[in-house]
Design an enzyme around this catalytic site. Structure first.
Site, short mmCIF file in Angstrom:
data_model
loop_
_atom_site.label_atom_id
_atom_site.label_comp_id
_atom_site.label_asym_id
_atom_site.label_seq_id
_atom_site.Cartn_x
_atom_site.Cartn_y
_atom_site.Cartn_z
N ARG A 1 -86.38 -30.45 -128.95
CA ARG A 1 -87.81 -30.70 -129.14
C ARG A 1 -88.15 -32.05 -128.54
NH1 ARG A 1 -87.97 -26.10 -129.81
NH2 ARG A 1 -88.78 -24.86 -131.55
N GLU B 1 -96.83 -30.72 -124.21
CA GLU B 1 -96.51 -29.73 -123.18
C GLU B 1 -97.75 -28.93 -122.81
OE1 GLU B 1 -93.20 -27.40 -124.52
OE2 GLU B 1 -91.79 -29.08 -124.39
N HIS C 1 -89.61 -26.35 -120.07
CA HIS C 1 -89.26 -25.64 -121.30
C HIS C 1 -88.69 -24.25 -121.00
CE1 HIS C 1 -90.31 -25.67 -125.85
NE2 HIS C 1 -89.20 -25.00 -125.63
#
Length: 622
Positions: free
Chosen positions: A310, A339, A358
């Site tokens: 994370r 993000e 990601h």
């Protein structure tokens, strides 16, 4: 830290009962309301009665309702539940769903369109792009009873609103484990050999062999912070690359670590000895910006950082400073605090940073696995089966919640207090919970209390959401054996519980005075006037409200100690809410428990520790 992978050898959470007659204490008030996070609508009781499990263990959704406020959609089979799939899901998962339910695949719904559709649906499946807030649950009119999150994180689902509306939330926590681990290794090797930078340079028409000289992995130390499912898989692969692997995780099994060839160490040792650090912990209040200026200052100069967990666990501005100063040689990041990151993000643009958008779970196999896992969880929940991947509170009879509400809060806070007193990297393996009550064992259902103690022990440093449904499973998964003992008091059974005691065996403590005469970390609490209070630490009697935060000090028992500590806190504008002193004998040693409303600065805590008569102290968040 991230939760460790379950093993066959993990010890099951166990329950034992013993009766010991003691004098009856004065009763505590009863009838306090359940906390808002646990309050459920009255229809929950009917759901629990219809489910196959006993009411206190029933999952939040029994067999699906076939009633519909409107006519079924074209092609829908009457009598089957309806599942709305709001984001793309793998074909295998959809096939499973269609065998059991009517499936409505409607991707890219606006918030208004989702609210309009939801009253026709028994279950909703989303990924990370759809926000399921209170408005969605209210718009469902009570029909929506399952929300399935196809993935691990549930940040986009309002858990409190789901619970209040009797809706179970399940996720898919295991299917992307291998994909995430493989991506971590890919970033590790790409960073070590400057793959991304060299590729961009060559495509720009340059030939810069001397600039992109890498470093070897063989013989280097990799520290894994968070030795759970993903961290364990990264360790296996890193060992195959010839790396020396150490790990830090308070819940990691020493036997499992040895089997992989990994050494469990303290956080301090992990950060100071590693050549590479790979992060695999969840984002919790305890891990938020855990890698900050102070942490980077402890690291070996030239360390390399990998993060596929994370983004928020790293202070991104501090990492830029560490990169510029040379403390951190390189970083490889798949996740970010925000993000997508801003186009001018200094970390993303830094020449010594390798980045991906990601992609940890982005493999064909992982996506199909997640689809199957969430489909099975949703189908099982619609059938009223126990859901191991449930992430919110299950249905509990209102009368049980009402009576046990203050003790539920006490149980969780005792768990949170106890786990913060544990030191070292060996992990927690044995926890004993003692209830003192005038009620017979069959008149006191402690499953909810045991679940809340488990919640307090595990949630502060884990991504797992613990509740009555999954508490025993979660403890067993982590190799934590929880035993219960009943002390039968001689008195009126009107008050359900006099006190709760939590003991953790075979561990070291950050606050040695919390170790009882029998060698366990021991904390004990009572409910007084509806408020949970800490009444015992180790062998010392105290009396302080379990609200806000807490400072425990062991000191020489002498005049002026309360004033000395209070003055330090007052100078820093830290408000003291409660204070209690327990001592062995006059002028000997005492433990002072101080409840505070604000979190003190490190400088304030340092000043407290410098008071001459203070022998040890610890700050605890509750």
């Amino acid at each position: 830290m991230a939760a460790p992978t379950p093993t066959a050898a993990a010890a099951a959470a166990a329950t034992t009962h013993h009766r010991i007659l003691l004098p009856s204490p004065s009763p505590s008030p009863r009838g306090a309301l359940a906390p808002a996070s646990l309050r459920l609508p009255l229809r929950a009781q009917a759901h629990a009665q219809r489910a196959r499990l006993p009411a206190p263990l029933a999952a939040a959704a029994p067999a699906a309702s076939t009633a519909s406020p409107e006519a079924p959609a074209s092609g829908a089979v009457p009598g089957k539940p309806t599942v709305l799939v709001a984001e793309k899901l793998g074909a295998a998962g959809l096939a499973l769903l269609r065998e059991f339910a009517n499936v409505d695949c409607s991707y890219g719904l606006s918030p208004e369109e989702l609210r309009a559709k939801i009253s026709l649906c028994d279950a909703l499946i989303v990924r990370s792009g759809t926000k399921v807030g209170r408005d969605v649950f209210e718009a469902s009119g009570g029909r929506l009873r399952i929300v399935g999150r196809a993935g691990v994180g549930i940040d986009n689902v309002d858990l409190a609103a789901a619970t209040e509306h009797g809706c179970l939330v399940v996720n898919a926590p295991t299917a992307n484990t291998v994909a995430a681990a493989e991506h971590g290794i890919a970033l590790l090797t790409a960073m070590a050999r400057n793959i991304a930078q060299a590729d961009a340079s060559l495509k720009a028409g340059k030939w810069m062999r001397n600039k992109y000289v890498g470093v070897s992995l063989v013989g280097k130390t990799l520290a894994i912070l968070g030795f759970g499912k993903v961290g364990s898989e990264v360790a296996r692969r890193a060992k195959g690359l010839g790396m020396h692997v150490v790990a830090h995780d308070p819940y990691a099994s020493a036997d499992r670590a040895r089997a992989i060839g990994v050494e469990l160490v303290s956080m301090e040792e992990a950060m100071t000895t590693a050549d590479f650090i790979s992060l695999h912990m969840p984002l919790t209040p305890a891990t938020n910006k855990m890698l900050n200026d102070e942490a980077f200052a402890k690291m070996k100069k030239g360390v390399r950082i990998i993060n596929v967990a994370r983004g928020g666990v790293i202070d991104e501005e501090a990492l830029v400073r560490a990169l510029d100063s040379g403390i951190v040689a390189q970083a490889a990041l798949d996740v970010f605090t925000k993000e997508p990151p801003a186009p001018d993000n200094k970390l993303v643009l830094h020449e010594n940073v390798t980045v991906t958008p990601h992609l940890g779970a982005s493999t064909v196999e992982a996506q199909e696995g997640v689809a199957i896992e969430i489909a099975e969880a949703v189908i099982g929940a619609l059938k009223g089966e126990l859901a191991a991947s449930a992430v919110n509170a299950p249905m509990v009879p209102a009368e049980v919640l009402s009576e046990l509400a203050p003790f539920v809060v006490l149980a969780e806070k005792l768990g949170r207090l106890a786990v913060q007193l544990v030191a070292g990297g060996g992990g927690i393996k044995s926890v004993k919970v003692t209830y003192a009550s005038a009620r017979a064992p069959d008149d006191l259902d402690t499953r909810l209390l045991r679940a809340m103690i488990t919640k307090g022990l595990i949630e502060p440093i884990s991504s797992v959401f613990v509740n009555l449904v999954n508490a025993d499973f979660t403890a067993k998964q982590r190799g934590v054996r929880i035993t219960e003992e009943r002390i039968l008091l001689d008195g009126s059974p009107e008050t359900p519980i006099d006190y709760i005691q939590v003991q953790i065996a075979n561990v070291e403590s950050k606050f040695p005075s919390a170790i009882s005469e029998t060698g366990e970390i021991t904390v004990e609490g009572r409910v007084k006037d509806g408020v949970p209070r800490l009444t015992k630490v180790g062998a010392f009697q105290v009396d302080v409200s379990l609200e806000g935060s807490l400072i425990l000090c062991r000191q020489v028992d002498q005049p002026g100690m309360i004033g000395s500590v209070g003055s330090v806190l007052g100078e820093e504008n830290v408000n003291v809410s409660f204070m209690s002193v327990g001592r062995i004998a006059p002028r000997k040693h005492a433990v002072m428990a101080i409840g505070i409303d604000e979190e003190p600065s490190k400088g304030t805590l340092t000043k407290i520790g410098e008071i001459p008569a203070i022998e040890e102290f610890v700050f605890l968040k509750l």
